[in-house]
Design a protein around this motif. Sequence first.
Motif, PDB file in Angstrom:
ATOM      1  N   GLU A 146       0.841  -1.197   0.000  1.00 65.65           N
ATOM      2  CA  GLU A 146       0.000   0.000   0.000  1.00 65.65           C
ATOM      3  C   GLU A 146       0.872   1.241   0.000  1.00 65.65           C
ATOM      4  OE1 GLU A 146      -4.261  -0.850   2.075  1.00 65.65           O
ATOM      5  OE2 GLU A 146      -2.687  -0.018   3.332  1.00 65.65           O
ATOM      6  N   TYR A 147       0.340   2.271  -0.614  1.00 66.34           N
ATOM      7  CA  TYR A 147       1.009   3.569  -0.661  1.00 66.34           C
ATOM      8  C   TYR A 147      -0.009   4.633  -0.277  1.00 66.34           C
ATOM      9  CZ  TYR A 147       4.336   0.871  -3.397  1.00 66.34           C
ATOM     10  OH  TYR A 147       5.229  -0.075  -3.814  1.00 66.34           O
ATOM     11  N   THR A 148       0.386   5.523   0.606  1.00 65.01           N
ATOM     12  CA  THR A 148      -0.472   6.630   0.998  1.00 65.01           C
ATOM     13  C   THR A 148       0.048   7.889   0.335  1.00 65.01           C
ATOM     14  OG1 THR A 148      -0.969   5.574   3.106  1.00 65.01           O
ATOM     15  CG2 THR A 148      -1.385   7.940   2.948  1.00 65.01           C
ATOM     16  N   LEU A 149      -0.838   8.560  -0.375  1.00 68.50           N
ATOM     17  CA  LEU A 149      -0.503   9.746  -1.151  1.00 68.50           C
ATOM     18  C   LEU A 149      -1.312  10.928  -0.656  1.00 68.50           C
ATOM     19  CD1 LEU A 149      -0.774   7.910  -4.570  1.00 68.50           C
ATOM     20  CD2 LEU A 149       1.328   8.389  -3.318  1.00 68.50           C
ATOM     21  N   PRO A 150      -0.851  12.127  -0.935  1.00 65.59           N
ATOM     22  CA  PRO A 150      -1.614  13.299  -0.511  1.00 65.59           C
ATOM     23  C   PRO A 150      -2.815  13.560  -1.422  1.00 65.59           C
ATOM     24  CG  PRO A 150       0.327  13.988  -1.718  1.00 65.59           C
ATOM     25  CD  PRO A 150       0.418  12.484  -1.574  1.00 65.59           C
ATOM     26  N   PHE A 151      -3.777  14.274  -0.882  1.00 69.08           N
ATOM     27  CA  PHE A 151      -4.896  14.818  -1.658  1.00 69.08           C
ATOM     28  C   PHE A 151      -4.558  16.270  -1.949  1.00 69.08           C
ATOM     29  CE2 PHE A 151      -8.715  17.316  -2.012  1.00 69.08           C
ATOM     30  CZ  PHE A 151      -9.526  16.550  -2.825  1.00 69.08           C
ATOM     31  N   PRO A 152      -4.806  16.760  -3.148  1.00 64.45           N
ATOM     32  CA  PRO A 152      -5.387  16.095  -4.307  1.00 64.45           C
ATOM     33  C   PRO A 152      -4.381  15.156  -4.979  1.00 64.45           C
ATOM     34  CG  PRO A 152      -4.816  18.349  -4.889  1.00 64.45           C
ATOM     35  CD  PRO A 152      -4.510  18.178  -3.416  1.00 64.45           C
ATOM     36  N   ILE A 153      -4.872  14.390  -5.939  1.00 67.63           N
ATOM     37  CA  ILE A 153      -4.067  13.384  -6.611  1.00 67.63           C
ATOM     38  C   ILE A 153      -2.740  13.982  -7.089  1.00 67.63           C
ATOM     39  CG2 ILE A 153      -5.211  13.780  -8.822  1.00 67.63           C
ATOM     40  CD1 ILE A 153      -4.947  10.766  -9.385  1.00 67.63           C
ATOM     41  N   PRO A 154      -1.621  13.371  -6.689  1.00 68.83           N
ATOM     42  CA  PRO A 154      -0.319  13.886  -7.101  1.00 68.83           C
ATOM     43  C   PRO A 154       0.033  13.384  -8.509  1.00 68.83           C
ATOM     44  CG  PRO A 154      -0.024  12.030  -5.632  1.00 68.83           C
ATOM     45  CD  PRO A 154      -1.509  12.284  -5.719  1.00 68.83           C
ATOM     46  N   PRO A 155       1.004  14.026  -9.156  1.00 69.84           N
ATOM     47  CA  PRO A 155       1.351  13.641 -10.529  1.00 69.84           C
ATOM     48  C   PRO A 155       1.897  12.218 -10.662  1.00 69.84           C
ATOM     49  CG  PRO A 155       2.605  15.596  -9.832  1.00 69.84           C
ATOM     50  CD  PRO A 155       1.738  15.190  -8.693  1.00 69.84           C
ATOM     51  N   GLN A 156       2.418  11.639  -9.580  1.00 68.28           N
ATOM     52  CA  GLN A 156       2.947  10.281  -9.700  1.00 68.28           C
ATOM     53  C   GLN A 156       1.848   9.209  -9.741  1.00 68.28           C
ATOM     54  OE1 GLN A 156       3.659  12.197  -6.899  1.00 68.28           O
ATOM     55  NE2 GLN A 156       3.797  10.911  -5.111  1.00 68.28           N
ATOM     56  N   LEU A 157       0.596   9.607  -9.612  1.00 73.17           N
ATOM     57  CA  LEU A 157      -0.523   8.674  -9.748  1.00 73.17           C
ATOM     58  C   LEU A 157      -1.364   9.133 -10.926  1.00 73.17           C
ATOM     59  CD1 LEU A 157      -2.087   6.244  -8.574  1.00 73.17           C
ATOM     60  CD2 LEU A 157      -3.402   7.897  -7.214  1.00 73.17           C
ATOM     61  N   ARG A 158      -1.587   8.202 -11.846  1.00 75.91           N
ATOM     62  CA  ARG A 158      -2.374   8.555 -13.036  1.00 75.91           C
ATOM     63  C   ARG A 158      -3.228   7.362 -13.455  1.00 75.91           C
ATOM     64  NH1 ARG A 158       2.680   8.404 -17.323  1.00 75.91           N
ATOM     65  NH2 ARG A 158       2.746   6.133 -17.522  1.00 75.91           N
ATOM     66  N   PRO A 159      -4.318   7.616 -14.191  1.00 77.11           N
ATOM     67  CA  PRO A 159      -5.115   6.501 -14.699  1.00 77.11           C
ATOM     68  C   PRO A 159      -4.244   5.616 -15.593  1.00 77.11           C
ATOM     69  CG  PRO A 159      -6.324   8.545 -14.913  1.00 77.11           C
ATOM     70  CD  PRO A 159      -4.917   8.912 -14.516  1.00 77.11           C
ATOM     71  N   LEU A 160      -4.469   4.322 -15.526  1.00 78.47           N
ATOM     72  CA  LEU A 160      -3.734   3.372 -16.350  1.00 78.47           C
ATOM     73  C   LEU A 160      -4.105   3.576 -17.806  1.00 78.47           C
ATOM     74  CD1 LEU A 160      -1.880   0.781 -16.305  1.00 78.47           C
ATOM     75  CD2 LEU A 160      -4.008  -0.505 -16.402  1.00 78.47           C
ATOM     76  N   ASP A 161      -3.117   3.632 -18.653  1.00 77.60           N
ATOM     77  CA  ASP A 161      -3.353   3.728 -20.088  1.00 77.60           C
ATOM     78  C   ASP A 161      -3.912   2.379 -20.551  1.00 77.60           C
ATOM     79  OD1 ASP A 161      -3.280   3.806 -22.856  1.00 77.60           O
ATOM     80  OD2 ASP A 161      -1.205   4.498 -22.975  1.00 77.60           O
ATOM     81  N   PRO A 162      -5.162   2.357 -21.053  1.00 81.26           N
ATOM     82  CA  PRO A 162      -5.757   1.070 -21.427  1.00 81.26           C
ATOM     83  C   PRO A 162      -5.040   0.390 -22.585  1.00 81.26           C
ATOM     84  CG  PRO A 162      -7.173   2.869 -22.120  1.00 81.26           C
ATOM     85  CD  PRO A 162      -6.054   3.479 -21.305  1.00 81.26           C
TER      86      PRO A 162
END
Length: 127
Positions: A101-117
């Motif tokens: 698990e990874y805990t990230l700050p709100f709002p979504i940081p740039p290192q988290l992005r939707p998976l490219d389908p």
Amino acid sequence: MPIPADWIEHRRGDRELLGWIRPEADDFVVVDLLGRERTDAVDWLVAEETLEALGIGYLADPYELHLDDGRWLRVRVTEVSIEKIVVKRDDWGAIDIPLLEYTLPFPIPPQLRPLDPHAPVVLDGLS
């Protein structure tokens, strides 16, 4: 990050929070539960309709997390609040893979992005 005082919560009929409507000049901007702006400035009705149509289903979609070593790890969102976003390695329902698990700050940081389908699925090799 505390939600700015001028952000207006928008909830669906069962009181589930869908996001916020942020005033901008004489119009409004839709902000989703990950803190992303989802529209340009629109009128109030369009903002409400956008949040209703958006729902919360995107939280179940796969995401990618950029790790410190430069790799991208396929993850799933497990918790969202204005205090944090928690993701875990996507284990495709396996019970024999250790939980990461990874805990990230709100709002979504740039290192988290939707998976490219269209990106190939790469197993991360982490244990």
